[in-house]
Each structure stands twice: as C-alpha cells, then as structure tokens.
Design an enzyme around this catalytic site. Structure first.
Site, PDB file in Angstrom:
ATOM      1  N   LEU A  99      30.497 -18.701  21.750  1.00 38.96           N
ATOM      2  CA  LEU A  99      31.886 -18.239  21.749  1.00 38.96           C
ATOM      3  C   LEU A  99      32.703 -19.192  22.623  1.00 38.96           C
ATOM      4  O   LEU A  99      32.482 -19.285  23.828  1.00 38.96           O
ATOM      5  CB  LEU A  99      31.961 -16.800  22.269  1.00 38.96           C
ATOM      6  CG  LEU A  99      31.098 -15.807  21.474  1.00 38.96           C
ATOM      7  CD1 LEU A  99      31.047 -14.452  22.163  1.00 38.96           C
ATOM      8  CD2 LEU A  99      31.604 -15.654  20.038  1.00 38.96           C
ATOM      9  N   ASN A 100      33.605 -19.931  21.986  1.00 42.81           N
ATOM     10  CA  ASN A 100      34.276 -21.063  22.637  1.00 42.81           C
ATOM     11  C   ASN A 100      35.800 -20.932  22.526  1.00 42.81           C
ATOM     12  O   ASN A 100      36.496 -21.917  22.372  1.00 42.81           O
ATOM     13  CB  ASN A 100      33.800 -22.373  21.971  1.00 42.81           C
ATOM     14  CG  ASN A 100      34.339 -23.617  22.650  1.00 42.81           C
ATOM     15  OD1 ASN A 100      34.298 -23.721  23.870  1.00 42.81           O
ATOM     16  ND2 ASN A 100      34.876 -24.546  21.875  1.00 42.81           N
TER      17      ASN A 100
ATOM     18  N   GLY B  97      39.919 -11.272  20.665  1.00 44.69           N
ATOM     19  CA  GLY B  97      38.628 -10.895  21.245  1.00 44.69           C
ATOM     20  C   GLY B  97      37.476 -11.348  20.366  1.00 44.69           C
ATOM     21  O   GLY B  97      37.643 -11.652  19.189  1.00 44.69           O
TER      22      GLY B  97
ATOM     23  N   ILE C 120      29.828 -19.254  25.899  1.00 49.53           N
ATOM     24  CA  ILE C 120      29.456 -20.633  26.243  1.00 49.53           C
ATOM     25  C   ILE C 120      29.363 -20.831  27.752  1.00 49.53           C
ATOM     26  O   ILE C 120      28.705 -21.745  28.227  1.00 49.53           O
ATOM     27  CB  ILE C 120      30.421 -21.655  25.603  1.00 49.53           C
ATOM     28  CG1 ILE C 120      29.759 -23.045  25.562  1.00 49.53           C
ATOM     29  CG2 ILE C 120      31.775 -21.679  26.300  1.00 49.53           C
ATOM     30  CD1 ILE C 120      30.283 -23.975  24.527  1.00 49.53           C
ATOM     31  N   ASP C 121      29.980 -19.918  28.543  1.00 44.78           N
ATOM     32  CA  ASP C 121      29.920 -20.079  30.002  1.00 44.78           C
ATOM     33  C   ASP C 121      28.738 -19.338  30.634  1.00 44.78           C
ATOM     34  O   ASP C 121      28.620 -19.302  31.854  1.00 44.78           O
ATOM     35  CB  ASP C 121      31.235 -19.661  30.664  1.00 44.78           C
ATOM     36  CG  ASP C 121      31.571 -18.187  30.461  1.00 44.78           C
ATOM     37  OD1 ASP C 121      30.713 -17.435  29.954  1.00 44.78           O
ATOM     38  OD2 ASP C 121      32.697 -17.781  30.817  1.00 44.78           O
TER      39      ASP C 121
ATOM     40  N   LYS D 165      32.315 -17.615  35.776  1.00 43.91           N
ATOM     41  CA  LYS D 165      33.673 -17.103  35.549  1.00 43.91           C
ATOM     42  C   LYS D 165      34.636 -17.587  36.632  1.00 43.91           C
ATOM     43  O   LYS D 165      35.840 -17.609  36.426  1.00 43.91           O
ATOM     44  CB  LYS D 165      33.680 -15.568  35.544  1.00 43.91           C
ATOM     45  CG  LYS D 165      32.742 -14.921  34.525  1.00 43.91           C
ATOM     46  CD  LYS D 165      33.219 -15.104  33.113  1.00 43.91           C
ATOM     47  CE  LYS D 165      32.320 -14.417  32.107  1.00 43.91           C
ATOM     48  NZ  LYS D 165      32.604 -14.843  30.719  1.00 43.91           N
TER      49      LYS D 165
END
Length: 510
Positions: free
Chosen positions: A117-118, A224, A254-255, A398
């Site tokens: 998810l980017n 979302g 992705i993070d 984050k």
C-alpha cells in the site's frame, strides 16, 4: 428547498436522532441528498478529459454507493454488549505452522503476489512526495528495501514473484519516475491507482470540487486502503494474476519493515491439513502499551470482525484499550485469496464499515471524507482467521521515533529485511518518544551526529532543544528534558544509563 433539507439531514447524520414520526421526513431528505449528489457528480464527469470520463464514472458509481450507505447507516453504532472475544479456533498461533520442505518453496512462491500500500505522503515526517521514498537505513528507502526483499526471494528460489504497488493520485507520478531505476532488477513491478473521491461539504453534503481538475487537490482524497479490492479488480491485474495461476496475495503497508513474505503462512494456505484453506488471513500480534489504539479481532453477529477504536462508544474506550481484555491487534499484514476477491467484488458482497473522517480545509471549509479499511472486509470472506505472529512482523515507521529505532544497532539488515540484533538480551523494542523538535526527518538527522548505541535501552523520552554528539550510548530508562529557552547538548562518547537530564544539564540517577 433541497439545500435546506440537506442541512437538516446533515444535522441528523451528525448524531441527532429524531422521533419515529420523523422517519418519513428523514427518508425524503435522504433521497433528496442522493439525487443532489448524483446531479453534481454527473456535472463533474462532464468536466473530465474525454479519456478519463469512463474511469471517473466507474469510481463515482462506487462513491455513490458509499455515500448512500453513509446516509442510511448514520447513527447506527456498534452494540457493545454483542461484542464477544474471538474464539480460539479463530486465532491460530504462528508457532503451530509447519515450515515447507525446500523442494516445494518454488511452487508455493509461484502462486503468490505481493502488494504494498503506497498511497501515503511523507508530510507527517516533514518530507515531500511519497512516504516510500524516505531513506530508512544505509540511504535505502522503504521502496528500495521492498524491491531488495522480493529480488532476494526470486533469486534464491528461481521464482518470479511480482511486486504490485497501490498508489494514490498523490503518489502515482513520483512513484512511476522512481521505478525506472529498478529496470535491471529481477522483479516485475506493477502499479495501479486507488480511487479519487470528492470531499463533501459537511453542510450541503455536496462535493466541494468545482470541476474534475486534479490541480484543485484539496477537493479530492484517496478513500483509505479498503478501496484496494475494487481498484485492483478495475485495473485488470486481478484477472491477469488469476490467469497466471496465482492464488494468494500478501498485502501490507509499505512502511511496515517487518512485513516480509512468510513461507510458513503461505504453506499453511496452499497446503491445508484439513478442509478448505481460509480465504482471508489477518496477521495479529500481542498488544503492548504502545498499541492500545490498534484495531482488534472480535466475534460480532457470529462473524469474525475487525473492531477499530473509532467505532467504540466513548464510555467503552478504556475497556477497548485494555491489554488484558483485548490482547491482540491488527498488523495490517493480510493474506487473501485472489479468486475470493474476484467473487466478492463481482457479487457485490464486500462490506466494510465506513470511517467518517472530518477535515477542515485551508480555506476554513468543513468537509467529510468517507473511507474504508482493508481489514474490515474480513467478515466478507469464507473461513477467515487471524494468525498471532511474532512481534518482529510488525515494525512500522510512522514517526521519527520509529525511525531512530530502525536506524540503530538494535537491528541488522540482510537482503532488505531487518533482523533484531542477537546481542540484545530481550526481544522487545524500546519505547521511544522524541519531542516536536525531532518531528521532521531533516531536523531529526541534524540533532543526531550519529545514531546512539541503543542495544540495552528500555525507554527514551526527549523533549525540547536537544542534540546528541557522536558515539553516545543509551541504557535502561533515559529522560532528557530541555526547558523552554534552554538547550542541552549530549557530549560525544557520553554513556547515559537510567538517567534524567534536565534544563541546565544536571544529570540525575533515575
């Protein structure tokens, strides 16, 4: 008249329930709001470039369904007493999974697709462009590390696992430019875009966008990651992967640097011991004090369901945060059957709770974004379960506090994956809280001459104007607080163990 009725309805959706005699009025205003929305969306489509009108129409159709549900479901809160603990059968322990034989690993991986998810920007960390291009370690970005991991898999097992990025209109252009640098890498990289939905005025319940022009960026939002199912199907990639013999996708943020392809979970899905394999697996892990706001799995109306803190009635929030009652939380690492995604999209049986996200634009206008979360679809799939995985599979970045942890000697890096340093005597990650002076990556890097030795650190709190010299060592609990107007420079080579350092650089034992 319609505008007045929309405002009346707007008051209702903000939580003012009306008496039974007003039900017909509410239904009429709901229909008015839907008609007015449809009319405005048709106008917006007419302003789209001819080549984009078909796509805009498909996206707006989905948006209208979401908007209709928002009007219909307003005020329908979760009934707390109906929430039950997820049963033991619903949550499987990772330690029970058997590793596959080496001889079958290639076959397993040939049935897998990896999706990252980017869609997010790096703005919360003071960076321009997609978050995935922030340097995390050794000048390598989130995207570099992801590509390295997949390339290592493909080279090791002689496979061709594809990497798919779900971009948003915020990240697509920059990501496409960056992908050119991977042309010599042994990974096929595909991209598709999640939808672009119009923000709606909280008062009129109509889009704030005057036209389809994307330059008017504040008028639009990506809805979302729950949008992944429909957008993947719309992109034709879903059909292509199914045709190629792929069976499951592994999806994650992705993070999250802990979200690597796990062969034990893949083997469990593709070689089930008894009965059909679950169509949907959510990786969960044990809560710590740092995770009390994370969504959890519960039983609700006989189905496994993701419960997010935003859905919890105010007087039950403390209970939701309890580590003793709700012991696990969702990592957003998901394994989902491709055939099942195709079925639920085509049969229109996909259901995700709506997240109502109020915002105030720079011009002071109050708007609402309607969003969905990918994990909330768990109840739409057959045999869905959670797997309680080790904490190492959840390593999100984050904030710069997270960045300090992953840049430190707590971890070593191997082919794009981070592994905890075996010299750390206990497996938990220290609790790190850096103050507002460290929020932006640029300021964070300026304040650390080098990343401290944190191998024996339990807890670090830093507040105020603080800088660190080279080769600093932090152990136990370290609290550094510079008062307003003061500055603290931790000298090079300093060893702080169980210390409180305050305004005038007095160093006290903790």
């Amino acid at each position: 008249m319609a505008a007045t009725q929309n405002q009346n309805f707007s008051a209702f959706v903000r939580g003012h329930r009306r008496a039974g005699s007003d039900v017909q009025f509410i239904e009429r205003t709901r229909l008015d709001a839907l008609k007015a929305m449809n009319k405005e969306l048709q106008k917006l489509i007419q302003t789209a470039p001819p080549g984009l009108q078909e796509r805009a129409r498909a996206e707006f159709d989905e948006f209208e369904k979401l908007f209709g549900r928002y009007l219909q479901e307003a005020g329908h809160a979760i009934v707390w007493d109906k929430i039950g603990q997820a049963s033991q059968d619903a949550i499987k322990m990772y330690s029970e999974l058997k590793p596959p034989e080496t001889s079958v690993m290639k076959n397993l991986l040939n049935q897998l697709v990896v999706i990252k998810l980017n869609g997010g920007l790096g703005t919360s960390m003071g960076c321009q462009g997609p978050k995935s291009i922030i340097s995390v370690r050794n000048d390598l970005t989130f995207l570099d590390l992801t590509v390295q991991q997949i390339e290592h898999l493909n080279k090791t097992y002689g496979t061709d696992v594809p990497l798919v990025l779900m971009n948003s209109f915020n990240t697509d252009e920059d990501t496409e430019k960056i992908l050119k640098k991977y042309s010599q890498v042994k990974v096929k990289i595909f991209t598709f875009n999640q939808s672009r939905y119009p923000r709606i005025s909280r008062e009129s319940l109509l889009p704030v966008a005057p036209n389809f022009n994307v330059d008017n960026i504040e008028s639009w939002y990506p809805p979302g990651h729950g949008d992944v199912y429909q957008s993947l199907a719309n992109s034709n990639l879903l059909d292509q992967f199914i045709k190629d013999g792929r069976k499951y996708l592994f999806m994650s943020n992705i993070d999250n640097l802990g979200a690597t392809v796990d062969l034990n979970i893949l083997n469990f899905l593709l070689n089930p011991k008894s009965g059909p394999a679950p169509e949907f697996v959510m990786e969960v892990t044990n809560k710590t004090r740092a995770d009390v706001k994370g969504g959890t799995l519960v039983e609700y109306d006989g189905k496994l369901r993701l419960l997010e803190i935003a859905q919890v009635p105010k007087d039950h929030v403390d209970e939701f945060k309890s580590v003793s009652k709700f012991k696990i939380f969702n990592t957003n690492n998901l394994w989902i059957s491709l055939d099942a995604i195709k079925r639920v999209v085509e049969e229109n049986t996909l259901h995700m709770e709506i997240i109502v996200n109020p915002k105030t634009l720079d011009n002071g206008l109050n708007v609402v974004q309607l969003e969905t979360a990918v994990g909330a679809a768990i109840k739409s799939f057959e045999g869905a379960i959670g797997i309680n995985v080790p904490r190492r599979r959840f390593l999100p970045v984050k904030t710069t506090s997270d960045l300090l942890i992953v840049m430190s000697n707590l971890y070593s890096m191997k082919t794009g994956a981070l592994e905890m340093n075996p010299q750390r005597s206990f497996p938990s990650v220290p609790l790190v809280k850096l103050g507002s002076h460290f929020t932006k990556v640029k300021d964070f890097l300026y304040r650390f001459s080098s990343i401290p030795d944190m191998l024996e650190l339990d807890h670090l709190t830093v507040s105020g104007d603080v800088t660190f010299g080279k080769n600093v060592t932090l152990k136990g609990t370290v609290i550094i607080i510079a008062n307003h107007g003061d500055r603290i420079d931790i000298p090079s080579g300093a060893v702080l163990e169980n210390k409180i350092v305050s305004g005038n650089l007095r160093i006290l034992d903790h």
